[in-house]
Write a protein that holds these residues in place. Structure first.
Motif, mmCIF file in Angstrom:
data_model
loop_
_atom_site.group_PDB
_atom_site.id
_atom_site.type_symbol
_atom_site.label_atom_id
_atom_site.label_comp_id
_atom_site.label_asym_id
_atom_site.label_seq_id
_atom_site.Cartn_x
_atom_site.Cartn_y
_atom_site.Cartn_z
ATOM 1 N N GLU A 147 11.354 62.044 62.036
ATOM 2 C CA GLU A 147 12.823 62.352 61.230
ATOM 3 C C GLU A 147 13.505 61.727 61.435
ATOM 4 O O GLU A 147 14.522 61.942 60.199
ATOM 5 N N ALA A 148 13.708 60.173 62.213
ATOM 6 C CA ALA A 148 15.003 59.238 62.110
ATOM 7 C C ALA A 148 14.926 58.943 60.143
ATOM 8 O O ALA A 148 14.224 58.775 59.466
ATOM 9 N N LEU A 149 16.225 58.503 60.009
ATOM 10 C CA LEU A 149 16.566 59.003 58.240
ATOM 11 C C LEU A 149 16.795 56.861 58.279
ATOM 12 O O LEU A 149 17.501 56.592 59.093
ATOM 13 N N ALA A 150 16.617 56.611 57.079
ATOM 14 C CA ALA A 150 16.911 55.472 56.667
ATOM 15 C C ALA A 150 17.201 55.024 55.395
ATOM 16 O O ALA A 150 16.855 55.893 54.168
ATOM 17 N N PRO A 151 17.778 53.948 54.147
ATOM 18 C CA PRO A 151 18.553 54.744 53.077
ATOM 19 C C PRO A 151 17.537 53.798 51.939
ATOM 20 O O PRO A 151 16.823 53.552 52.336
ATOM 21 N N LEU A 152 17.370 54.691 50.899
ATOM 22 C CA LEU A 152 16.039 53.637 50.330
ATOM 23 C C LEU A 152 16.891 52.993 49.677
ATOM 24 O O LEU A 152 15.848 52.131 49.016
ATOM 25 N N ASP A 153 17.877 53.131 49.093
ATOM 26 C CA ASP A 153 18.035 51.692 48.578
ATOM 27 C C ASP A 153 19.601 51.148 49.623
ATOM 28 O O ASP A 153 20.490 52.612 50.050
ATOM 29 N N SER A 154 19.224 49.720 50.185
ATOM 30 C CA SER A 154 20.343 50.117 51.359
ATOM 31 C C SER A 154 21.633 49.697 51.074
ATOM 32 O O SER A 154 22.507 49.672 51.728
ATOM 33 N N MET A 155 21.332 48.933 49.912
ATOM 34 C CA MET A 155 22.920 48.273 49.270
ATOM 35 C C MET A 155 23.693 49.907 49.275
ATOM 36 O O MET A 155 24.878 49.454 49.441
ATOM 37 N N THR A 156 23.222 50.245 48.216
ATOM 38 C CA THR A 156 24.411 51.400 47.773
ATOM 39 C C THR A 156 23.591 53.080 47.612
ATOM 40 O O THR A 156 23.316 53.309 46.949
ATOM 41 N N PRO A 157 24.051 53.131 48.922
ATOM 42 C CA PRO A 157 22.404 54.947 49.286
ATOM 43 C C PRO A 157 23.692 55.856 48.537
ATOM 44 O O PRO A 157 22.245 56.589 48.530
ATOM 45 N N ALA A 158 24.470 55.558 47.832
ATOM 46 C CA ALA A 158 25.763 57.183 47.719
ATOM 47 C C ALA A 158 25.064 56.967 46.599
ATOM 48 O O ALA A 158 25.698 57.820 45.524
ATOM 49 N N ARG A 159 25.245 56.034 45.935
ATOM 50 C CA ARG A 159 25.887 55.915 44.023
ATOM 51 C C ARG A 159 24.084 55.441 43.629
ATOM 52 O O ARG A 159 23.291 55.434 44.602
ATOM 53 N N PHE A 160 24.504 55.940 42.411
ATOM 54 C CA PHE A 160 23.315 55.958 41.213
ATOM 55 C C PHE A 160 23.562 54.662 40.763
ATOM 56 O O PHE A 160 24.971 54.550 39.439
ATOM 57 N N ASP A 161 22.986 53.927 40.520
ATOM 58 C CA ASP A 161 23.097 52.891 40.546
ATOM 59 C C ASP A 161 21.428 52.439 40.115
ATOM 60 O O ASP A 161 20.661 52.388 39.878
ATOM 61 N N ASN A 162 21.626 50.294 39.031
ATOM 62 C CA ASN A 162 20.484 49.407 39.927
ATOM 63 C C ASN A 162 19.978 49.215 40.315
ATOM 64 O O ASN A 162 19.187 48.937 40.752
ATOM 65 N N HIS A 163 20.635 48.977 41.960
ATOM 66 C CA HIS A 163 20.110 48.373 42.524
ATOM 67 C C HIS A 163 19.111 48.793 43.629
ATOM 68 O O HIS A 163 18.955 47.364 44.366
ATOM 69 N N TYR A 164 19.281 49.881 43.118
ATOM 70 C CA TYR A 164 17.412 50.073 43.813
ATOM 71 C C TYR A 164 16.708 48.603 43.673
ATOM 72 O O TYR A 164 15.783 48.222 43.893
ATOM 73 N N PHE A 165 16.291 48.738 42.029
ATOM 74 C CA PHE A 165 15.897 47.329 41.624
ATOM 75 C C PHE A 165 16.076 45.725 42.212
ATOM 76 O O PHE A 165 15.171 45.398 42.353
ATOM 77 N N HIS A 166 16.899 45.963 42.475
ATOM 78 C CA HIS A 166 17.759 44.811 43.014
ATOM 79 C C HIS A 166 16.653 44.275 44.628
ATOM 80 O O HIS A 166 16.556 43.551 45.202
ATOM 81 N N SER A 167 17.278 45.678 45.045
ATOM 82 C CA SER A 167 16.557 45.898 46.881
ATOM 83 C C SER A 167 15.248 45.462 46.936
ATOM 84 O O SER A 167 14.245 44.543 47.490
ATOM 85 N N ILE A 168 14.376 46.012 45.212
ATOM 86 C CA ILE A 168 12.893 45.848 45.557
ATOM 87 C C ILE A 168 12.303 44.522 45.394
ATOM 88 O O ILE A 168 11.382 44.215 45.916
ATOM 89 N N ILE A 169 13.086 44.131 44.554
ATOM 90 C CA ILE A 169 12.219 42.032 43.625
ATOM 91 C C ILE A 169 13.355 41.093 45.623
ATOM 92 O O ILE A 169 12.364 40.559 45.832
ATOM 93 N N ARG A 170 13.612 42.211 46.302
ATOM 94 C CA ARG A 170 13.997 40.570 47.617
ATOM 95 C C ARG A 170 13.701 41.513 48.398
ATOM 96 O O ARG A 170 13.895 40.894 49.692
ATOM 97 N N GLY A 171 12.964 42.524 48.625
ATOM 98 C CA GLY A 171 11.710 42.855 49.171
ATOM 99 C C GLY A 171 12.257 43.955 50.363
ATOM 100 O O GLY A 171 11.552 43.813 51.209
ATOM 101 N N GLU A 172 13.135 44.225 50.032
ATOM 102 C CA GLU A 172 13.662 45.363 50.843
ATOM 103 C C GLU A 172 13.426 46.168 50.159
ATOM 104 O O GLU A 172 14.986 47.871 50.381
#
Length: 346
Positions: A255-280
């Protein structure tokens, strides 16, 4: 005293200023309509918005949870509020299905909204419409786009326990499995990428990403013509996985938690796509969007486009939410308007 409190809340709602966000100019052609409750419950959107705002202020993670509730509702028997039903009589709740148990959150927020709406407009607003409105407001409150909600959904009188186990995409899904899952709902590859962008906020349990951080081929990447990018991505991915392993061991701490988007986990933005491009990307199902080929790289093209242009992502997300929100909806005389979202009326 209870009635006075409700009237006071309604008066406050009338003067709420809703900060302008990106409005949808997308077309919609479906069975739902705008301003469905204009005459029967004119304050429905303000009531939902105010209560979502309170919930998200108390717990910012709740924004992602409310968005996910709508998604998990629509992908099973359609956008019909079936995910909200508890076990009762012949009904086996979707809440106990593998993808949902000990994972879905926000039911008490929907209960609170439904209670207030039943006081203001009895037997009028469906639980399915509340889910759609709450998901939109959750996105807006975290900096995402706004869009007009088409309403008129009615509530299912049955749940889809087996459907929840079979139709909801798993966090370890391959790209082929994700595409097939979305196609079953009438959604295409562009919808898959846009809606995956909802992972720009929220967290996931260790149980959901353990396979991703311990898999043997985690460094696989197909852009052979971009050697420097491959090198940087693999290096970043190794550091990222080491950090995640400190949170999520090979066994235990499910049940340990980690953010789906490590850059801005509390914001709705496009950083998720930056993360997966970086392998994160946190989940295996995130990383396959850039790791595998489909239709000459169509998926990856969308990922890179949204990483480069947040407004383009927002517009695509709105379009896909409108499509998703109309999956197998019940309207007219179908279904019912539940008095309590957890139980059918009869």
């Amino acid at each position: 005293m209870k009635i006075c409190g409700i009237f006071l809340q309604l008066l406050v709602l009338v003067v709420i200023f809703f900060h302008g966000m990106v409005s949808s100019s997308s077309s919609y052609d479906g069975p739902l309509v705008l301003n469905f409750y204009k005459e029967t419950c004119p304050l429905v959107q303000q009531i939902v918005r105010r209560n979502v705002e309170i919930a998200v202020l108390k717990d910012p993670r709740m924004a992602a949870s409310l968005l996910r509730l709508h998604f998990h509702d629509c992908f099973v028997t359609g956008c019909d509020g079936s995910v909200l039903l508890d076990d009762s009589g012949s009904i086996v709740s979707e809440k106990q299905a593998g993808p949902n148990v000990n994972s879905l959150r926000g039911f008490e927020i929907i209960d609170r909204i439904k209670y207030i709406l039943e006081e203001a407009c009895p037997q009028t607003v469906s639980c399915a419409d509340i889910l759609a409105l709450a998901a939109r407001d959750a996105v807006v409150l975290r900096g995402g786009p706004s869009w007009d909600i088409y309403l008129g959904r009615r509530d299912s009188m049955k749940a889809g326990f087996n459907g929840a186990n079979n139709f909801l995409p798993a966090p370890n899904s391959s790209l082929e499995a994700l595409i097939a899952s979305f196609q079953k709902q009438g959604l295409d590859a562009s919808d898959l990428v846009a809606l995956s962008g909802g992972h720009t906020m929220g967290e996931a349990r260790c149980l959901s990403f353990r396979q991703r951080i311990y898999e043997d081929n985690a460094d696989k990447y197909d852009h052979r013509d971009q050697e420097q990018l491959i090198y940087r991505r693999r290096a970043a991915g190794r550091v990222f996985r080491r950090a995640l392993r400190s949170i999520c061991p090979k066994s235990g701490r499910d049940e340990a938690l980690a953010p789906l988007d490590s850059m801005t986990p509390a914001r709705f933005d496009n950083h998720y796509f930056h993360s997966i491009i970086r392998g994160e990307g946190l989940l295996h199902s995130d990383n396959v969007l850039v790791r595998e080929d489909y239709a000459e790289g169509e998926i990856r093209k969308h990922v890179w486009a949204y990483a480069n242009d947040q407004e383009l992502f927002f517009a695509a997300f709105v379009n896909s939410m409108l499509k998703m929100g109309s999956i197998n909806v019940l309207t007219g005389g179908q279904g019912e308007i539940r008095s309590n979202c957890r139980f059918i009326n009869s």
